[in-house]
Design a protein around this motif. Structure first.
Motif, PDB file in Angstrom:
ATOM      1  N   LYS A 109      46.075  47.438  33.422  1.00  0.00           N
ATOM      2  CA  LYS A 109      46.155  48.863  33.107  1.00  0.00           C
ATOM      3  C   LYS A 109      45.949  49.136  31.611  1.00  0.00           C
ATOM      4  N   ALA A 164      46.275  45.232  38.933  1.00  0.00           N
ATOM      5  CA  ALA A 164      46.098  46.572  38.359  1.00  0.00           C
ATOM      6  C   ALA A 164      47.130  46.817  37.263  1.00  0.00           C
ATOM      7  N   GLU A 209      47.720  44.984  43.367  1.00  0.00           N
ATOM      8  CA  GLU A 209      48.659  45.831  42.622  1.00  0.00           C
ATOM      9  C   GLU A 209      49.078  45.134  41.320  1.00  0.00           C
TER      10      GLU A 209
END
Lengths: 295, 1497
Positions: free
Chosen positions: B195, B191, B188
């Motif tokens: 992003k 990511a 997470e």
């Protein structure tokens, strides 16, 4: 303690060492018996702007930034004298005149104090002061509380020297309210009502020195006027009724004083005075009628 | 013979033909396809895509060099590690997974089973229900019920099992999640960080697919195919961008169609903005300047057309702006051909001939005559704004957008000020439908006004005539003066706005020489004869006016707010005429005095529609002396004495010629001759009176010759007078004098000029340029000027000069002498085009033949200039020269260039029969269109437009306005006609200008900007209630703070605020002369400022201390600094350094605390000497279990998080995934604070709005009036008050009444609010204006303090809090606040039934405030409350003291000595003053005993 003061001390400590060092190696200084002077630092050092030259012996200390110890500070004792016939100014409010709050305000005549000449021609309410606190001067704490009173619609005292941070209690001895309005320049505005017979007073504390004495007015009784000289050092005075004043504990040296009177403004921009240590240095200045021609 | 193919044609030949045509057609097809494919706009689009790609690449490059890549790498490591950890316990996880899957399968199965069981149960229930319906027997029903129960039990049990299974699945899922939590969290985090990177790559890929991998190759191929000819028609990347605007129709001949704008096809970046409406592709210059390398554009952030973004996206194109693209498109504002997709087809409009030339070269541009609406060149682009903005005012003054279209606004103002509409009507309505700006004269008579008001299909005009009334002219000036004024108004007053009608270029021939004096004398005679009897006012008998006192009164009573006078050089108002020489024009002695006295005292007596207000200059007594200010002022103005004005001696034969010229239009030559013989216009009764209704009435006296003896019949003197009256009237009618002046008998006369409401669409073929081209070829003058030194003899200087060339050489030789520069001359000429230069010198020029020259001396600002006038150039040649210089870019400065380009544009435009050029020449040299035409015209057919003193810039502004008058408004929804506050603001602005409110009143305080130390900003003053939440809430709502947002670590910033200079002191503590110049000198640099003001005093302006009193509420929000996403560190790191600011200048260092084992955070600013003092520091940790915030406690200069407070499992800095937020304290600076700074820190100062006269008067009073003690702050109490935040202060209905009938409010002011000549509707509008500006509810305002519920509530509180046994109520107790002995309020105000007691003699200081009984009707309750709390928040200069400081108990015992309650009580008593005075009356009340004196003295 911040960096710059550390540097300054380091400099002051190192410089004599350097001088001594240089002298020991025989480079300059004449190598006489007086070549080495014991130097101790004074707590209050003076600004080179205000002090021209110091009464020191040998040593080569940096100008103004810490003169060697002498036999202590000196006092300035002086008097301002009026040359000519004192003007006979009619009172601002005659006794018994029909004015606002007459029971207090015209109970006594309100004198016109714009030029008060006392016995022997002494000029009252003259301000004499150093425009800046000498550099490095640290004001002592514990300043006493001053009182700025209002009685019979007159400010008492007419002229007051106040130090930054010093509390002035603005009181009222009249039954009627006064609103004390200080015409500040650098400070925060102060325009407050002091109720009738308020003997506790409203505290007034200045945060910054003012460039010249500032006027106190009361807008209820527009003739009322007084002056505060706000300074950030104790080297200032307002003359008494006989024109005398005293400024104590001045480190020895030569100073440029300012002299100010309410009816003229600055009378002297840089009145040179030499202060010798441990003495009451005398100053007597005479001003002719012409100096007050603006009156 | 049967017919075969051969019979009709030869197959072989046909085949050849066939082949040939096929080849030709094929080639044609290829050619057409190629031509169709290769379109200009595709090139632009390709370039724009490249720009976008470059921009993204640039962003990506910046992105990858940053920490991000390291962070991503580090996170990927984490992820890998976590994965490894999971792999290690793979067996356990696998087992769990298996269990989970089994459980899930069982859950699914059970779920299905439950569903089917439920269905069975539902069947059983239905069967039972049917049984009940069919009334089956009891046992059968019981059986059915039993079946249902059975199924229900089954459902219950199965559901229970399902629930068990479900919780098993859940718990297994949680167990699995826990096992993989660390990996999931790591993923997470990764990511989140990647992003942005991924998104950028995605965007880039969309624009230009990367060729990575097979898919990449396919994508690239696909993209290539899609750009191929023909295929690109199917949703290719390059395509036409079209805005469809069905409501903004385009008028094409006799039809209209929806507007299609394809401008964005090439201007792709025009509406691209980043968040906050920041242009993504800011315009940075022409392509010639920026070059063709788009990489360079991206690097420098400067883009050329057509790629750049529209300027001012707050106002245009963006969705949040008032003009979004989707509703407005482009051509409604810019014009041009929206459907065109090439440079030429779009009908772009070059801004000057140089650009036109460039466009011709580059784009083969030509002027397409067939498109009615070519794009407006940049210089006129603002003209289109008034299509929708009919009020125009909002384009010049707008609360949000400021002056968004200053040029068209200037044009509008010029038209308004100079009264162009007096002759050229500008009708804003077709019936009642608005079609454009409305500038029409108001109805001139009461009957007309009534007729229009009663007609629902008409709207009355609202403009007044701009000139003075001539109705009583004979009472004011004499014949000689009128004649010379009419001949050339500038002769008497160089600054006048009255244009010149005579001695213009079509009046240079013999006929004009003969007729002009007659016309002038005749106008004068007619005006005097037509003048009505005037009733004078007079001062009381025996009053001796004092001119000296008059001078002081003139300066103080407000005259200088509109007029200027040479005795007061600092004032330069030009709203009314300059009054230096007013004495010279008025009649000598008592007549002149009486007239001026009447005018000054009651202006409407002389001119009912004058804008001059009634200043209430009524006589008053000072002690025993009577003072009549109007008389004194009149005496002062008349001090110079009257002058003699010679009048024209009319040549009677010329007069007869003129009479013949005009009268033969009405009479036959024979009749005319007979008339001249008999002097009887009825020709012995042969002509009827009503045949002579025109101007001929002047010749007709209705008496017949036979009734009188020959001696009595029209004698020679009378005859001449009659003829003069006739010519005078004819001339007045012909020149339309009544367009600007009110004159007896011309009330219903129509304007004489062309109406302008649709002039912007005027048929260009109807403009008659005719000889103008020739005129411009041979006419243009130039002039050279040399400043003269004092006492130089012009004749001597010119003795050796015989030609212009020599003059030029001589002028140049003199410029070497430093006292003489040719530059000031240029500036002088430009600045003074409106004054005498055009009046006198142009006149002299017009008499010159080509190549002649003459010289004149000219005085300006106390200096003499020798001016050489040349008429040796042609305008045509001059423009050629300008264009050459423009192409070579050889102008010395931008101003020169703009002037030359403007002139060149206009000339070129005129030569192409353009409207703009026509208007320019018409305004510049109105009679030049008569060039070489006077020879073939009668005298009365000559052009009549007078010459106005406009300069090039002004002409361009007027032209811009006129070009926008198109009388074709877009549909209703596009018209900007706001109602409510926005509409009232516009209407109010209009009136503000009409009555010059800003002459006296400051509407916005001047603005200053200085480099502020945030730590050094002033804090609260003694007695200032900054700790009272109630007071502060009032302050914030009445004076919403100006919020300055700065990043928290900023300690020094350029701070802007509005206020007024209170003190400036030099190092002696004295106010230096010249400080104002220092403030006003442009620039930021103190050295430059010093140089600009040429200061030669002792002190150094850079060290002057400035004290500016803040007039607004300032809130510096230092905000929060939050670090970006956590920065993972290597496992052995000793500390984490988190960057808090974008520029990495502030960092937070996080390290474990050796002593406590917690975390220590310190905030470090690199370049700062002192440490930063944050208000609070918060650590946000991103834990596997979720995000947690940890406030830190201050520990010396650092901040600490104790070990106990740390999250469980927090091992070392390696676990530090988090961010740090640092909050810095806001700085609040209240109104009236003194902003102190030294000259060096002053960055800029701008005038506020309005109050020029007041600023002048304040300085003047501080200097001259002893009561001011030399302090401007004192003087502000004696002048017109600033109207800053007036709307929140006064009650709107009161303001309305006050404007109508201004009562004496402030007793100290040296002047009074005058009574303006305004209608009730106008007063209402102005009152609303102020409420609208300050966002106050209006027109009705509540005073709840007068209502029963409020009083009841206050009573309850009062009894409960203070004394339950008391019978009196809250308000009567409040009344006591005014009634005790030694009451403060009574010291300055009339209040509580006791009148203010004045004991001061005139000229002595006295402080008197307004009478308080009117507070309840005048002031708003909230404002009054704030005022009592701390008066200086509202008006920083006020003398009103703080009466009840909120920070300590009051010394008054009332209301429990609570100062807040006392303040409120005073306010409430004021709001109920009338009622309390009635019910309570005056009751003097003794204060309770004095408190004990303090003893520490």
């Amino acid at each position: 303690m911040n960096d710059s003061s550390i540097k300054k001390i380091a400099f002051l400590v190192l410089l004599p060492v350097l001088v001594i060092g240089l002298c020991l190696t025989g480079a300059g200084c004449g190598g006489g018996a007086n070549a080495v002077t014991t130097v101790t630092l004074k707590p209050a050092t003076l600004d080179s702007d205000s002090v021209e030259g110091t009464t020191t012996g040998g040593g080569g200390t940096p100008g103004g930034n810490g003169s060697p110890e002498t036999s202590g500070p000196g006092n300035l004792v002086g008097r301002f004298i009026f040359d000519g016939t004192a003007p006979n100014l009619s009172p601002l409010v005659a006794k018994g005149a029909t004015v606002k709050d007459a029971e207090f305000c015209s109970a006594e005549a309100v004198p016109n104090q714009s030029l008060l000449v006392g016995e022997g021609g002494g000029i009252a309410n003259m301000f004499i002061y150093l425009d800046k606190a000498p550099k490095g001067f640290k004001p002592e704490g514990g300043l006493s509380e001053l009182v700025f009173d209002q009685k019979n619609c007159t400010f008492i005292p007419h002229g007051l020297v106040v130090q930054v941070g010093q509390t002035v209690m603005v009181k009222n001895g009249d039954g009627a309210a006064h609103n004390t309005n200080m015409k500040v320049i650098r400070n925060k505005s102060f325009n407050q009502v002091v109720n009738g017979n308020d003997r506790n007073g409203v505290p007034l504390i200045y945060g910054k020195p003012e460039p010249a004495p500032i006027k106190a007015t009361c807008d209820f009784h527009a003739w009322m006027g007084g002056y505060h000289l706000v300074v950030d050092h104790p080297f200032a005075a307002c003359t008494k009724a006989d024109g005398t004043f005293e400024i104590n504990n001045l480190p020895a040296g030569e100073y440029k004083f300012r002299v100010w009177h309410e009816s003229v403004g600055l009378l002297e921009r840089s009145l040179k005075v030499k202060i010798e240590a441990g003495k009451d240095n005398k100053l007597e200045q005479t001003y002719s009628v012409g100096s007050f021609s603006k009156l | 013979m049967p017919a075969t193919d051969d019979y009709l044609r030869q197959p072989q030949k046909m085949h050849r033909w066939f082949l040939g045509t096929t080849v030709v057609m094929f080639i044609a097809f290829i050619w057409m396809t190629a031509a169709d494919h290769s379109r200009e706009w595709k090139d632009y689009q390709s370039v724009f895509f490249n720009i976008q790609i470059e921009t993204l690449e640039k962003d990506r490059a910046e992105f990858s060099v940053s920490e991000a890549n390291r962070v991503i790498g580090r996170l990927e490591e984490d992820l890998e590690q976590a994965q490894e950890g999971i792999d290690a316990s793979n067996d356990k996880i696998d087992a769990l997974k298996e269990k989970y899957e089994t459980a899930e399968a069982a859950f699914d199965l059970m779920g299905r089973q439950v569903k089917s069981t439920r269905a069975q149960r539902d069947v059983a229930r239905a069967n039972y229900d049917l049984g009940v319906r069919d009334a089956v027997s009891e046992p059968d029903l019981a059986k059915l019920k039993a079946i249902f129960d059975e199924w229900q039990a089954k459902v219950d049990s199965e559901e229970l099992t399902l629930q068990g299974l479900s919780s098993e699945v859940d718990s297994l899922s949680v167990m699995l999640k826990v096992e993989t939590a660390s990996r999931d969290k790591a993923a997470e985090r990764l990511a989140a960080v990647s992003k942005e990177k991924t998104q950028q790559e995605k965007r880039l890929d969309e624009l230009s697919p990367s060729a990575d991998g097979v898919m990449g190759l396919i994508n690239v191929f696909k993209r290539k195919i899609m750009t191929a000819p023909i295929v690109d028609g199917f949703n290719g990347q390059l395509r036409i961008q079209q805005d469809w605007l069905p409501d903004l129709e385009e008028h094409l001949g006799m039809t209209s169609s929806a507007r299609f704008d394809r401008c964005r096809t090439c201007h792709l970046g025009i509406d691209k903005v980043a968040a906050g409406n920041i242009p993504l592709y800011p315009h940075g210059g022409d392509i010639e300047e920026l070059g063709h390398d788009h990489k360079k554009w991206v690097e420098e952030g400067k883009f050329p057309h057509p790629y750049s973004t529209h300027p001012n996206p707050d106002l245009y194109l963006t969705a949040t702006s008032p003009h979004p693209t989707k509703d407005f498109g482009c051509t409604i504002c810019h014009q041009g051909q929206g459907s065109g997709t090439s440079f030429q087809n779009a009908s772009h409009g070059p801004n000057n001939p140089v650009q036109e030339h460039d466009w011709k070269e580059e784009y083969s541009w030509y002027d397409n005559h067939f498109w009615e609406y070519p794009m407006m060149p940049k210089r006129f682009e603002e003209s289109q704004c008034i299509k929708c903005h009919h009020n125009v005012v909002e384009l010049g003054v707008h609360p949000e957008f400021g002056a968004s279209a200053p040029k068209v606004y200037d044009g509008y103002q010029l038209v308004r000020t100079y009264g162009c509409f007096g002759c050229h009507e500008i009708q804003g309505y077709k019936g009642t439908e608005p079609i454009g700006p409305d500038l029409r004269l108001e109805p001139q008579t009461a009957e007309e006004a009534e007729r229009i008001a009663s007609d629902p299909n008409q709207i009355a005009g609202k403009m007044r005539k701009v000139g003075p009334s001539l109705r009583y002219l004979a009472s004011k000036v004499g014949r000689g003066w009128i004649e010379q004024w009419t001949e050339n108004p500038k002769n008497f007053r160089p600054s006048t706005r009255m244009p010149r009608f005579f001695h213009l270029s079509n009046q240079q021939d013999e006929v004009a020489a003969e007729y002009q004096p007659v016309e002038i004398a005749a106008i004068t005679q007619f005006l005097l004869k037509n003048s009505e009897e005037f009733e004078y006012l007079e001062p009381s008998a025996g009053y001796k006016p004092d001119a000296e006192r008059g001078k002081t009164l003139f300066s103080q009573k407000g005259c200088l707010a509109c007029h200027s006078h040479g005795d007061f050089p600092g004032s330069d108002a030009d709203f009314g005429p300059e009054l230096n020489k007013v004495h010279a024009k008025l009649p000598e002695g008592a007549d002149g005095f009486k007239w001026l006295y009447t005018w000054v005292k009651e202006p409407t007596k002389y001119h009912p529609r004058t804008k001059m207000p009634n200043l209430y200059l009524d006589a008053y007594k000072e002690g025993e002396t009577e003072i009549d200010p109007a008389a004194d002022i009149a005496a002062y103005l008349l001090k110079g004495g009257a002058e003699e004005w010679a009048s024209i001696d009319v040549d009677e034969s010329a007069l007869d010629d003129m009479v013949e010229l005009f009268l033969t239009d009405v009479l036959t030559q024979k009749q005319f001759d007979e008339f001249m013989e008999t002097r009887d216009l009825s020709l012995g009764g042969k002509l009827l009176e009503n045949n002579l209704k025109g101007d001929e009435v002047e010749l007709w006296n209705g008496i017949k010759p036979e009734d009188l003896s020959p001696e009595e019949w029209v004698n020679d003197a009378k005859w001449k007078e009659l003829k003069l009256n006739y010519i005078g009237r004819r001339t007045v009618t012909r020149y339309g004098c009544y367009g600007c002046h009110d004159m007896s008998g011309f009330e219903s006369a129509r304007p004489i000029g062309v109406a302008l409401q649709d002039w912007g669409r005027k048929d260009r073929t109807k403009l008659a340029p005719e000889h103008i081209e020739e005129y411009l070829h041979v006419h243009e003058f130039d002039f050279l000027a040399v400043p003269l030194q004092e006492g130089e003899d012009v004749e001597k200087l010119l003795a050796n000069i015989d030609s212009p060339k020599q003059f030029k050489d001589w002028a140049e030789s003199r410029t070497e002498d430093d006292s003489v520069a040719s530059k000031p001359f240029e500036e002088m000429v430009r600045a003074n085009e409106r004054s005498q230069i055009l009046g006198d010198i142009v006149h002299a020029l017009e008499e010159l033949e080509p190549n002649e020259w003459t010289e004149e001396t000219y005085e300006h600002a106390g200096k003499s200039y020798l001016i050489l006038l040349l008429d040796n150039e042609s305008m045509h040649e001059k423009v050629e020269m300008y264009v050459k210089r423009g192409a070579a870019d050889s102008f010395s400065d931008e101003e020169d260039r703009e002037h030359a380009m403007s002139v060149s544009y206009m000339v070129e435009n005129l030569l192409h029969h353009g409207r703009a050029g026509f208007a320019w020449q018409k305004i510049r040299q109105p009679r030049s269109y008569d060039y070489e035409k006077v020879e073939t015209k009668d005298y009365d057919e000559r052009l009549r437009m007078p010459m106005f003193p406009f300069d090039q810039e002004e002409i361009e502004a007027i032209t811009t306005f006129v070009l926008g008058l198109v009388a074709e408004p877009p549909v209703e929804k596009y018209l900007y006609r706001p109602d409510g506050p926005a509409g009232d603001r516009i209407a109010g602005e209009f009136l503000m200008q009409q009555y010059n409110c800003t002459g006296c009143h400051v509407l916005e305080m001047p603005k200053f900007e200085y480099l502020a130390e945030l730590d050094g900003l002033p804090s609260a003053a003694p007695g200032e209630p900054v700790n009272s939440a109630e007071a502060m809430a009032l302050l914030h709502s009445l004076a919403p703070p100006r919020r300055v947002k700065v990043p928290g670590h900023v300690t020094q910033l350029p701070l802007e605020f509005s206020g007024m200079v209170s003190d400036v002191i030099d190092d002696l503590g004295e106010t230096p002369e010249g400080w104002r110049n220092f403030v006003e000198a442009p620039g930021e640099d103190a050295e430059a400022k010093k140089a600009a003001i040429n200061w030669d005093g002792d002190s150094d302006p850079a060290e002057w201390e400035f004290y500016v009193t803040l007039w607004e509420n300032l809130l510096v929000e230092r905000g929060e600094l939050t670090s970006p996403v956590y920065p993972p560190v290597e496992s052995d790191a000793e500390q984490v350094v988190v960057s808090l600011a974008d520029d990495n200048s502030v960092n937070a260092t996080v390290r474990p605390d050796e002593k406590t084992g917690g975390l220590v955070v310190s905030i470090v600013k690199e370049d700062l000497e002192s440490t930063l003092k944050p208000e609070s520091v918060t650590l946000t940790l991103d834990l596997v279990s979720g995000t947690q915030e940890y406030p830190l406690s201050a520990e010396g200069e650092s901040f600490l998080l104790k070990k106990d407070d740390l999250p469980e499992g927090f091992g070392s800095l390696k676990d530090f995934y988090g961010s740090i937020s640092v909050k810095f304290p806001d700085v609040h600076v209240t109104p009236s604070s003194r902003m102190g700074f030294v000259g060096e820190q002053l960055r800029s100062a701008h005038d506020g709005r309005g109050g020029d006269f007041t600023f002048w008067l304040v300085d003047e009073l501080a200097k001259t009036d002893k009561r001011m003690d030399g302090k401007p702050d004192n003087a502000w109490n004696y002048v017109a008050p600033p109207l800053v935040r007036e709307g929140g202060k006064v009650q709107t209905p009161w303001l309305f009444r006050f404007l109508q009938n201004p009562e004496t409010l402030r007793h100290m002011t040296v002047l009074r609010m005058p009574k303006f000549n305004m209608s009730p509707a106008e007063a209402q509008t102005l009152a609303n204006y102020f409420a609208a500006v300050d966002d106050t509810d209006y027109p009705y305002q509540e005073v709840p303090q007068r209502d029963a519920p409020y009083k009841r509530a206050m009573n309850e509180v009062f009894h409960e809090k203070y004394d339950e046994t008391r019978t009196d109520d809250y308000l009567s107790e409040s009344w006591q606040m005014f009634q005790f002995k030694g009451n403060k309020c009574i010291g300055c105000h009339t209040v509580g039934g006791r009148e203010y007691f004045s004991s001061a003699k005139p000229g002595e200081p006295e402080v008197r405030g307004p009478n308080l009984p009117r507070v309840e009707d005048r002031l708003q309750p909230d404002w009054t409350m704030m005022w009592i709390y701390y008066p200086k928040w509202a008006t920083p200069y006020t003398k009103m003291p703080v009466n009840y400081p909120l920070d300590k108990p009051s010394s008054l015992p009332l209301f429990g000595a609570d100062p807040t309650a006392q303040s409120r009580a005073v306010r409430d008593a004021l709001m109920n003053h009338a009622e309390l005075l009635e019910t309570q009356g005056v009751k003097i009340w003794d204060l309770p005993a004095k408190p004990e004196e303090k003893t520490n003295e």
